[in-house]
Scaffold this motif. Structure first.
Motif, PDB file in Angstrom:
ATOM      1  N   LEU A 266       0.839  -1.188   0.000  1.00  0.00           N
ATOM      2  CA  LEU A 266       0.000   0.000   0.000  1.00  0.00           C
ATOM      3  C   LEU A 266       0.881   1.248   0.000  1.00  0.00           C
ATOM      4  O   LEU A 266       2.004   1.236   0.502  1.00  0.00           O
ATOM      5  CB  LEU A 266      -0.900   0.038   1.254  1.00  0.00           C
TER       6      LEU A 266
ATOM      7  N   TYR B 227       0.598   5.298   1.250  1.00  0.00           N
ATOM      8  CA  TYR B 227      -0.138   6.275   2.024  1.00  0.00           C
ATOM      9  C   TYR B 227       0.520   7.635   1.839  1.00  0.00           C
ATOM     10  O   TYR B 227       1.734   7.751   1.650  1.00  0.00           O
ATOM     11  CB  TYR B 227      -0.138   5.918   3.515  1.00  0.00           C
TER      12      TYR B 227
ATOM     13  N   LYS C  93       0.785  11.557   3.637  1.00  0.00           N
ATOM     14  CA  LYS C  93       0.573  12.190   4.935  1.00  0.00           C
ATOM     15  C   LYS C  93       0.921  13.671   4.879  1.00  0.00           C
ATOM     16  O   LYS C  93       2.036  14.041   4.512  1.00  0.00           O
ATOM     17  CB  LYS C  93       1.416  11.494   6.003  1.00  0.00           C
TER      18      LYS C  93
ATOM     19  N   PRO D 150      -2.014   9.353   8.175  1.00  0.00           N
ATOM     20  CA  PRO D 150      -1.803   8.892   6.798  1.00  0.00           C
ATOM     21  C   PRO D 150      -3.130   8.624   6.104  1.00  0.00           C
ATOM     22  O   PRO D 150      -4.078   8.123   6.717  1.00  0.00           O
ATOM     23  CB  PRO D 150      -1.014   7.590   6.980  1.00  0.00           C
TER      24      PRO D 150
ATOM     25  N   PHE E 283       4.374   7.230   2.317  1.00  0.00           N
ATOM     26  CA  PHE E 283       4.824   6.012   2.971  1.00  0.00           C
ATOM     27  C   PHE E 283       4.421   4.801   2.150  1.00  0.00           C
ATOM     28  O   PHE E 283       3.275   4.683   1.713  1.00  0.00           O
ATOM     29  CB  PHE E 283       4.203   5.883   4.372  1.00  0.00           C
TER      30      PHE E 283
ATOM     31  N   LYS F  41      -1.776  -6.381   9.619  1.00  0.00           N
ATOM     32  CA  LYS F  41      -0.781  -5.527  10.276  1.00  0.00           C
ATOM     33  C   LYS F  41       0.154  -4.940   9.215  1.00  0.00           C
ATOM     34  O   LYS F  41       0.662  -5.665   8.352  1.00  0.00           O
ATOM     35  CB  LYS F  41       0.014  -6.369  11.269  1.00  0.00           C
ATOM     36  N   LEU F  42       0.373  -3.634   9.259  1.00  0.00           N
ATOM     37  CA  LEU F  42       1.191  -2.974   8.246  1.00  0.00           C
ATOM     38  C   LEU F  42       2.601  -2.715   8.754  1.00  0.00           C
ATOM     39  O   LEU F  42       2.800  -2.311   9.899  1.00  0.00           O
ATOM     40  CB  LEU F  42       0.569  -1.638   7.833  1.00  0.00           C
TER      41      LEU F  42
ATOM     42  N   PHE G 168       5.728  -0.345   7.734  1.00  0.00           N
ATOM     43  CA  PHE G 168       5.943   0.877   6.955  1.00  0.00           C
ATOM     44  C   PHE G 168       7.411   1.129   6.661  1.00  0.00           C
ATOM     45  O   PHE G 168       8.302   0.760   7.438  1.00  0.00           O
ATOM     46  CB  PHE G 168       5.419   2.096   7.724  1.00  0.00           C
ATOM     47  N   GLY G 169       7.660   1.821   5.550  1.00  0.00           N
ATOM     48  CA  GLY G 169       8.960   2.406   5.294  1.00  0.00           C
ATOM     49  C   GLY G 169       9.083   3.724   6.047  1.00  0.00           C
ATOM     50  O   GLY G 169       8.162   4.164   6.742  1.00  0.00           O
ATOM     51  N   GLN G 170      10.252   4.383   5.868  1.00  0.00           N
ATOM     52  CA  GLN G 170      10.531   5.595   6.636  1.00  0.00           C
ATOM     53  C   GLN G 170       9.877   6.833   6.043  1.00  0.00           C
ATOM     54  O   GLN G 170       9.823   7.886   6.682  1.00  0.00           O
ATOM     55  CB  GLN G 170      12.047   5.843   6.713  1.00  0.00           C
TER      56      GLN G 170
ATOM     57  N   PHE H 246      -6.260  -0.934  14.963  1.00  0.00           N
ATOM     58  CA  PHE H 246      -4.817  -1.025  15.130  1.00  0.00           C
ATOM     59  C   PHE H 246      -4.301   0.216  15.857  1.00  0.00           C
ATOM     60  O   PHE H 246      -4.812   1.315  15.659  1.00  0.00           O
ATOM     61  CB  PHE H 246      -4.108  -1.076  13.764  1.00  0.00           C
TER      62      PHE H 246
ATOM     63  N   TYR I  61      -0.559   2.266  16.259  1.00  0.00           N
ATOM     64  CA  TYR I  61       0.803   2.399  15.776  1.00  0.00           C
ATOM     65  C   TYR I  61       1.489   3.534  16.535  1.00  0.00           C
ATOM     66  O   TYR I  61       0.844   4.479  16.986  1.00  0.00           O
ATOM     67  CB  TYR I  61       0.840   2.743  14.272  1.00  0.00           C
TER      68      TYR I  61
ATOM     69  N   GLY J 171       8.599   5.967   9.937  1.00  0.00           N
ATOM     70  CA  GLY J 171       7.269   5.492   9.589  1.00  0.00           C
ATOM     71  C   GLY J 171       6.575   4.931  10.815  1.00  0.00           C
ATOM     72  O   GLY J 171       7.210   4.630  11.827  1.00  0.00           O
ATOM     73  N   PRO J 172       5.251   4.807  10.766  1.00  0.00           N
ATOM     74  CA  PRO J 172       4.526   4.209  11.901  1.00  0.00           C
ATOM     75  C   PRO J 172       4.983   2.777  12.151  1.00  0.00           C
ATOM     76  O   PRO J 172       5.295   2.046  11.216  1.00  0.00           O
ATOM     77  CB  PRO J 172       3.066   4.246  11.426  1.00  0.00           C
TER      78      PRO J 172
ATOM     79  N   GLN K 280      -6.317   0.411   5.656  1.00  0.00           N
ATOM     80  CA  GLN K 280      -6.639   0.885   6.994  1.00  0.00           C
ATOM     81  C   GLN K 280      -6.835   2.394   6.929  1.00  0.00           C
ATOM     82  O   GLN K 280      -6.151   3.090   6.179  1.00  0.00           O
ATOM     83  CB  GLN K 280      -5.511   0.548   7.972  1.00  0.00           C
TER      84      GLN K 280
END
Lengths: 117, 116
Positions: free
Chosen positions: A34, A36, A38, A44, A89, A104-105, A107-109, B33, B35, B42-43, B105
């Motif tokens: 995915l 996102y 922000k 996000p 993201f 559950k995700l 994420f990258g930075q 969820f 985070y 990132g989260p 989400q």
């Protein structure tokens, strides 16, 4: 261990040109990806997703490409607009061994995209 | 319709204080969820609820962190004896269901916690 990596902290693009944001992952079990977007002081916002059974998904100006063999995905924005300026993201999720997924995700930075008028 | 809401938006706590962060998910969403997002990162996943059941709390950093969703809607994340390293944005996200092909989400605006 960073399982999802966005190696470019920032990207600057002229309005009307293409923006390409990249993401690499290490866990071959990831099967859904995915993107996102922000804005500051907001959560996000979901942009676009792709299942691992596909290699491309398109939604308006946004296209996501997945290269499973390279464990790489990218987000293309064409044409870029100043309102696209935000942090982007990449995220990945995995179907667990039990056959049920709760999504559950990981994420990258993030990559800060700036689109100049 | 209404999105995910979180309160308070900002919280300043003295080191050692307990805090409680609230999340109101989108009505009818089964999955919820939490985070944690540190500055410039990132989260990172903390915990997951399916209705009122907490099915995964593997991301909670210590036993000072506790989350609940007693009636399967509103959720509270509680941090006891806050430490400076707890300073972060805490994001809540909900999803209608996640055992299907779509796993998007929907995130709230987050609570920015600063521990002094």
């Amino acid at each position: 261990d960073q399982q999802v990596k966005q190696n470019s902290p920032s990207l600057s693009v002229q309005e009307g040109r293409i923006s390409i944001l990249n993401c690499d992952y290490t866990n071959s079990m990831f099967d859904y990806f995915l993107w996102y977007k922000k804005y500051p002081a907001e959560g996000p916002t979901f942009l676009i997703s792709i299942s691992s059974i596909k290699d491309k998904n398109e939604d308006g100006r946004f296209t996501v490409f997945l290269n499973k063999s390279a464990k790489h995905l990218s987000l293309h924005i064409v044409p870029s607009q100043p309102g696209d300026s935000a942090v982007y993201f990449c995220a990945a999720s995995i179907l667990n061994a039990g056959g049920t997924s709760y999504g559950k995700l990981t994420f990258g930075q993030g990559t800060i995209l700036t689109v100049h008028p | 319709g209404a999105g995910v809401s979180q309160s308070p938006r900002y919280k300043v706590a003295k080191r050692g204080q307990d805090v409680a962060l609230r999340c109101d998910p989108i009505s009818g969403h089964v999955s919820l969820f939490w985070y944690q997002q540190a500055l410039g990162q990132g989260p990172e996943f903390l915990t997951y609820f399916q209705n009122e059941a907490q099915l995964d709390k593997s991301g909670l950093p210590s036993d000072r962190f506790f989350a609940e969703r007693p009636e399967g809607s509103v959720s509270t994340l509680k941090i006891q004896r806050t430490q400076q390293e707890d300073s972060a944005v805490y994001l809540c996200a909900s999803s209608p269901r996640t055992d299907t092909g779509t796993r998007e989400q929907y995130f709230g605006p987050g609570t920015r916690l600063t521990v002094t």
